[in-house]
Motif scaffolding. Structure first.
Motif, PDB file in Angstrom:
ATOM      1  N   GLN A 183     -24.573 -31.490 -95.694  1.00 35.03           N
ATOM      2  CA  GLN A 183     -23.764 -32.156 -94.673  1.00 35.03           C
ATOM      3  C   GLN A 183     -24.499 -32.157 -93.337  1.00 35.03           C
ATOM      4  N   MET A 184     -25.134 -31.039 -93.008  1.00 36.10           N
ATOM      5  CA  MET A 184     -25.852 -30.936 -91.739  1.00 36.10           C
ATOM      6  C   MET A 184     -27.030 -31.896 -91.696  1.00 36.10           C
ATOM      7  N   GLN A 185     -27.643 -32.158 -92.847  1.00 34.85           N
ATOM      8  CA  GLN A 185     -28.784 -33.075 -92.908  1.00 34.85           C
ATOM      9  C   GLN A 185     -28.407 -34.504 -92.536  1.00 34.85           C
ATOM     10  N   THR A 186     -27.127 -34.845 -92.726  1.00 34.70           N
ATOM     11  CA  THR A 186     -26.675 -36.209 -92.430  1.00 34.70           C
ATOM     12  C   THR A 186     -26.335 -36.399 -90.956  1.00 34.70           C
ATOM     13  N   GLU A 187     -26.272 -35.321 -90.213  1.00 38.38           N
ATOM     14  CA  GLU A 187     -25.904 -35.422 -88.802  1.00 38.38           C
ATOM     15  C   GLU A 187     -27.072 -35.914 -87.959  1.00 38.38           C
ATOM     16  N   ASP A 188     -26.754 -36.444 -86.793  1.00 39.64           N
ATOM     17  CA  ASP A 188     -27.781 -36.957 -85.880  1.00 39.64           C
ATOM     18  C   ASP A 188     -28.715 -35.820 -85.468  1.00 39.64           C
ATOM     19  N   THR A 195     -30.154 -35.266 -82.807  1.00 35.54           N
ATOM     20  CA  THR A 195     -29.948 -34.768 -81.444  1.00 35.54           C
ATOM     21  C   THR A 195     -28.625 -34.012 -81.288  1.00 35.54           C
ATOM     22  N   ASP A 196     -27.844 -33.906 -82.359  1.00 37.25           N
ATOM     23  CA  ASP A 196     -26.599 -33.157 -82.286  1.00 37.25           C
ATOM     24  C   ASP A 196     -26.886 -31.695 -81.944  1.00 37.25           C
ATOM     25  N   ILE A 197     -26.000 -31.095 -81.165  1.00 40.70           N
ATOM     26  CA  ILE A 197     -26.202 -29.720 -80.718  1.00 40.70           C
ATOM     27  C   ILE A 197     -25.880 -28.746 -81.843  1.00 40.70           C
ATOM     28  N   TYR A 198     -26.792 -27.800 -82.048  1.00 40.06           N
ATOM     29  CA  TYR A 198     -26.589 -26.722 -83.011  1.00 40.06           C
ATOM     30  C   TYR A 198     -26.298 -25.447 -82.237  1.00 40.06           C
ATOM     31  N   ILE A 199     -25.153 -24.821 -82.534  1.00 37.31           N
ATOM     32  CA  ILE A 199     -24.771 -23.566 -81.875  1.00 37.31           C
ATOM     33  C   ILE A 199     -24.357 -22.559 -82.934  1.00 37.31           C
ATOM     34  N   HIS A 200     -24.790 -21.326 -82.737  1.00 35.85           N
ATOM     35  CA  HIS A 200     -24.395 -20.249 -83.640  1.00 35.85           C
ATOM     36  C   HIS A 200     -24.166 -18.993 -82.813  1.00 35.85           C
ATOM     37  N   ARG A 201     -23.004 -18.371 -82.994  1.00 34.26           N
ATOM     38  CA  ARG A 201     -22.683 -17.135 -82.289  1.00 34.26           C
ATOM     39  C   ARG A 201     -22.528 -16.018 -83.308  1.00 34.26           C
ATOM     40  N   GLU A 202     -23.076 -14.854 -82.981  1.00 36.46           N
ATOM     41  CA  GLU A 202     -22.959 -13.712 -83.887  1.00 36.46           C
ATOM     42  C   GLU A 202     -22.976 -12.411 -83.097  1.00 36.46           C
ATOM     43  N   THR A 203     -22.397 -11.387 -83.695  1.00 34.30           N
ATOM     44  CA  THR A 203     -22.427 -10.042 -83.126  1.00 34.30           C
ATOM     45  C   THR A 203     -23.642  -9.319 -83.677  1.00 34.30           C
ATOM     46  N   VAL A 204     -24.561  -8.948 -82.785  1.00 32.06           N
ATOM     47  CA  VAL A 204     -25.797  -8.294 -83.226  1.00 32.06           C
ATOM     48  C   VAL A 204     -25.529  -6.844 -83.612  1.00 32.06           C
ATOM     49  N   ILE A 205     -24.736  -6.172 -82.783  1.00 30.33           N
ATOM     50  CA  ILE A 205     -24.445  -4.758 -83.012  1.00 30.33           C
ATOM     51  C   ILE A 205     -23.222  -4.407 -82.176  1.00 30.33           C
ATOM     52  N   LYS A 206     -22.601  -3.288 -82.463  1.00 32.17           N
ATOM     53  CA  LYS A 206     -21.495  -2.801 -81.654  1.00 32.17           C
ATOM     54  C   LYS A 206     -22.014  -1.772 -80.651  1.00 32.17           C
ATOM     55  N   SER A 207     -21.456  -1.807 -79.449  1.00 28.57           N
ATOM     56  CA  SER A 207     -21.839  -0.850 -78.411  1.00 28.57           C
ATOM     57  C   SER A 207     -21.266   0.526 -78.730  1.00 28.57           C
ATOM     58  N   LEU A 208     -21.580   1.494 -77.894  1.00 27.71           N
ATOM     59  CA  LEU A 208     -21.073   2.853 -78.097  1.00 27.71           C
ATOM     60  C   LEU A 208     -19.547   2.882 -78.080  1.00 27.71           C
ATOM     61  N   GLU A 209     -18.934   1.981 -77.338  1.00 29.16           N
ATOM     62  CA  GLU A 209     -17.475   1.908 -77.282  1.00 29.16           C
ATOM     63  C   GLU A 209     -16.938   0.735 -78.098  1.00 29.16           C
ATOM     64  N   ASN A 210     -17.747   0.286 -79.061  1.00 28.61           N
ATOM     65  CA  ASN A 210     -17.331  -0.695 -80.061  1.00 28.61           C
ATOM     66  C   ASN A 210     -17.104  -2.100 -79.505  1.00 28.61           C
ATOM     67  N   ARG A 211     -17.834  -2.468 -78.457  1.00 30.04           N
ATOM     68  CA  ARG A 211     -17.786  -3.846 -77.969  1.00 30.04           C
ATOM     69  C   ARG A 211     -18.924  -4.648 -78.575  1.00 30.04           C
ATOM     70  N   ASP A 225     -23.266  -9.869 -78.094  1.00 23.51           N
ATOM     71  CA  ASP A 225     -23.308 -11.247 -78.595  1.00 23.51           C
ATOM     72  C   ASP A 225     -24.712 -11.825 -78.553  1.00 23.51           C
ATOM     73  N   LEU A 226     -25.022 -12.636 -79.556  1.00 19.62           N
ATOM     74  CA  LEU A 226     -26.247 -13.430 -79.589  1.00 19.62           C
ATOM     75  C   LEU A 226     -25.847 -14.880 -79.803  1.00 19.62           C
ATOM     76  N   LEU A 227     -26.263 -15.738 -78.897  1.00 18.38           N
ATOM     77  CA  LEU A 227     -25.950 -17.160 -78.967  1.00 18.38           C
ATOM     78  C   LEU A 227     -27.235 -17.929 -79.243  1.00 18.38           C
ATOM     79  N   THR A 228     -27.224 -18.762 -80.274  1.00 15.47           N
ATOM     80  CA  THR A 228     -28.357 -19.617 -80.611  1.00 15.47           C
ATOM     81  C   THR A 228     -28.005 -21.050 -80.245  1.00 15.47           C
ATOM     82  N   ILE A 229     -28.869 -21.708 -79.455  1.00 14.59           N
ATOM     83  CA  ILE A 229     -28.652 -23.101 -79.057  1.00 14.59           C
ATOM     84  C   ILE A 229     -29.926 -23.897 -79.311  1.00 14.59           C
ATOM     85  N   THR A 230     -29.809 -25.016 -80.023  1.00 15.40           N
ATOM     86  CA  THR A 230     -30.913 -25.937 -80.238  1.00 15.40           C
ATOM     87  C   THR A 230     -30.303 -27.268 -80.687  1.00 15.40           C
ATOM     88  N   ASP A 231     -31.081 -28.139 -81.369  1.00 16.43           N
ATOM     89  CA  ASP A 231     -30.492 -29.319 -81.997  1.00 16.43           C
ATOM     90  C   ASP A 231     -30.917 -29.362 -83.459  1.00 16.43           C
TER      91      ASP A 231
END
Length: 540
Positions: free
Chosen positions: A166-171, A173-189, A192-198
């Motif tokens: 499905q992604m292969q059919t997209e333009d 120049t469409d924006i690609y975004i991915h958000r993920e939690t890399v690790i939890k802090s000492l107080e469990n927060r 965040d890692l944000l990936t931005i490209t096209d």
């Protein structure tokens, strides 16, 4: 925390208030109420608390006489005389009148004391005292605010996983975004890692699951991208440097502009890896500089542990991973094109960068090239203030050094000349016309855009480049300018060392002459003394 008619509180994200004490006001004073306020030092009332001063303050108030002029004395602000002598003013948010922070009207007064200084300022109570009013050192940016911003981005760009076909059919120049939690802090927060490209270069293969990272197994890693280098940007390792988050906000918002030709070009050429808040616990707890164990996290990149410094442990592993991504024997160069860690600065004016030091002239030119392009693209950036070392007085006292900071580690790991610490004044600076400018969130966010745009100028890929409108004309001209500046600085340093050497030789010769003269004088005195003694002996 209530005092007479007033209520004070700081039980919220990034809040900091330890104690409030009402002071009696003399009849001849212009203000109607006065309070002494103490902030919480980092790690307040724990084994990790160091000292009794705390620069960051952020508290709310309600009640009191409507329209009353109130004097606040922040009793333990730390050694911030330099900051407030430059015209720095605290900020306020009067919720009954506006939803925007602004600087207070009158200049504060700073009084030096043994442990630092006392900050005194006037504030007029709003007419509606039932609604809450907030006061802070500078414009706050909370952990909760970041989470809300990232949630909004995910919702706006429909960041749910999709089938590769499905992604292969997209333009492309469409924006690609991915958000993920890399690790939890000492107080469990979340870290965040944000990936931005096209979609250009999209591969079916996903990035690797790295050991000890990415605890949310339901959220798969982002896709790989062919022939795209990484731009790695991070901020808020020091919680009180809130301006860094506004620069980051401007940077991210610009990258997400769908129809901007410069943003489109950036997404086409690069994959942006963004860590917006390296010290989420420190931010949420209202700290100024350290984490919850009293550690300056920007000094532990050399050997961070998951147990004690999980967020820096994760950031270091990300740098290592993206550096080696897509590497092969034929192309051993780093896959990271540029690294920047964003900070705020309490004493220096303006916006500038620290780079890494080297004796190699080509490395020096490459290091200072991006800062010069930033100066061309933004009037608030000071190329003249950029440095290649930032050993602080605190480092000398504590025995730490800048080798443990993110910028230095990124250079050691990748060999990059383009690894930087960006510094932004809490207060303001001089623009390119020599005019004084007081910084606001809008100024910081605008600079975030310039931080992105200038990356394109490094490869002459900017479709709206300002370089061609300067006497330098092109990238080669900018390089020549930087090389000449470096040469001039080297000649000046050589001249300074030569003059210093001559002065030291002269002083050494003068000292030798003085020593010899003293010796002769001692010999003569000794001879006269012996003669006197012989004469005395003869008389007896």
């Amino acid at each position: 925390m209530e005092t007479s008619e007033y209520r004070f509180f700081s039980d919220f994200d990034s809040g900091n208030l330890a104690e409030v004490e009402e002071v009696s006001v003399n009849e001849d004073e212009i203000h109607e109420a006065e309070f002494q306020v103490w902030t919480k030092p980092d790690c307040f009332q724990t084994e990790f608390q160091a000292g009794n001063t705390g620069t960051w303050f952020y508290f709310g108030m309600a009640g009191g006489q409507p329209g009353a002029l109130i004097k606040f004395n922040i009793m333990n602000i730390g050694r911030q005389t330099s900051l407030f002598s430059q015209g720095m003013k605290p900020v306020c948010l009067v919720t009954s009148e506006s939803d925007e922070w602004k600087r207070i009207n009158d200049d504060p007064i700073v009084t030096s004391v043994e442990d630092g200084c006392v900050l005194s300022f006037m504030f007029r109570n709003p007419k509606n005292t039932k609604k809450e009013t907030f006061l802070a050192l500078t414009y706050p940016y909370k952990f909760e605010e970041l989470q809300e911003t990232l949630d909004t981005i995910e919702e706006s760009f429909n960041c749910h996983p999709r089938a590769f076909k499905q992604m292969q059919t997209e333009d492309k120049t469409d924006i690609y975004i991915h958000r993920e939690t890399v690790i939890k802090s000492l107080e469990n927060r979340n870290l965040d890692l944000l990936t931005i490209t096209d979609m250009n270069g999209l591969q079916e293969e996903l990035e690797d699951d790295l050991q000890d990272l990415f605890p949310d197994e339901t959220n798969r890693r982002p896709h790989m991208f062919d022939k795209k280098e990484i731009v790695f940007v991070s901020s808020r390792v020091h919680p009180g440097e809130t301006c860094a988050s506004y620069v980051m906000k401007g940077f991210i918002n610009f990258l997400l502009r769908k129809d901007d030709v410069q943003a489109t070009k950036l997404r086409e050429k690069y994959v942006f890896k963004i860590v917006p808040m390296l010290n989420p616990d420190g931010v949420a707890n209202g700290h100024y500089r350290n984490d919850t164990r009293g550690v300056n996290l920007n000094r532990v990149y050399g050997n961070p542990t998951k147990e004690h410094s999980p967020t820096i442990f994760a950031a270091k592993k990300l740098i290592d991973y993206y550096h080696s991504l897509n590497q092969n024997k034929e192309s051993p160069t780093s896959n990271i094109f540029l690294y920047t860690d964003i900070h705020g600065h309490a004493t220096e004016r303006g916006i500038f960068m620290y780079g890494n030091h080297s004796e190699d002239n080509e490395f020096k030119v490459q290091t200072l090239l991006y800062p010069k392009l930033l100066a061309i693209n933004n009037p608030n950036f000071s190329f003249a203030s950029c440095k290649t070392a930032n050993m602080t007085l605190q480092d000398l006292v504590s025995g730490t050094n800048a080798d443990g900071c993110g910028r230095a580690y990124a250079h050691r790991a990748t060999g990059l000349a383009q690894a930087y610490t960006l510094e932004c004044s809490f207060n303001g600076g001089d623009n390119d016309k020599g005019e004084k400018e007081i910084y606001t969130p809008e100024v910081y966010e605008d600079f975030g855009k310039s931080l992105a745009v200038s990356i394109l100028d490094l490869t002459e890929s900017n479709p709206r480049s300002k370089v061609q409108d300067t006497p330098l004309r092109n990238l080669a001209g900018v390089k020549m300018f930087v090389a000449k500046k470096i040469k001039a600085a080297q000649l000046m340093e050589a001249s300074r060392k030569f003059a210093l050497g001559k002065l030291m030789n002269y002083l050494s010769m003068q000292n030798s002459k003085t020593t010899e003269n003293n010796k002769y004088a001692e010999v003569e005195d000794s001879g006269q003394h012996d003669t006197s003694r012989r004469r005395s002996s003869g008389a007896i």
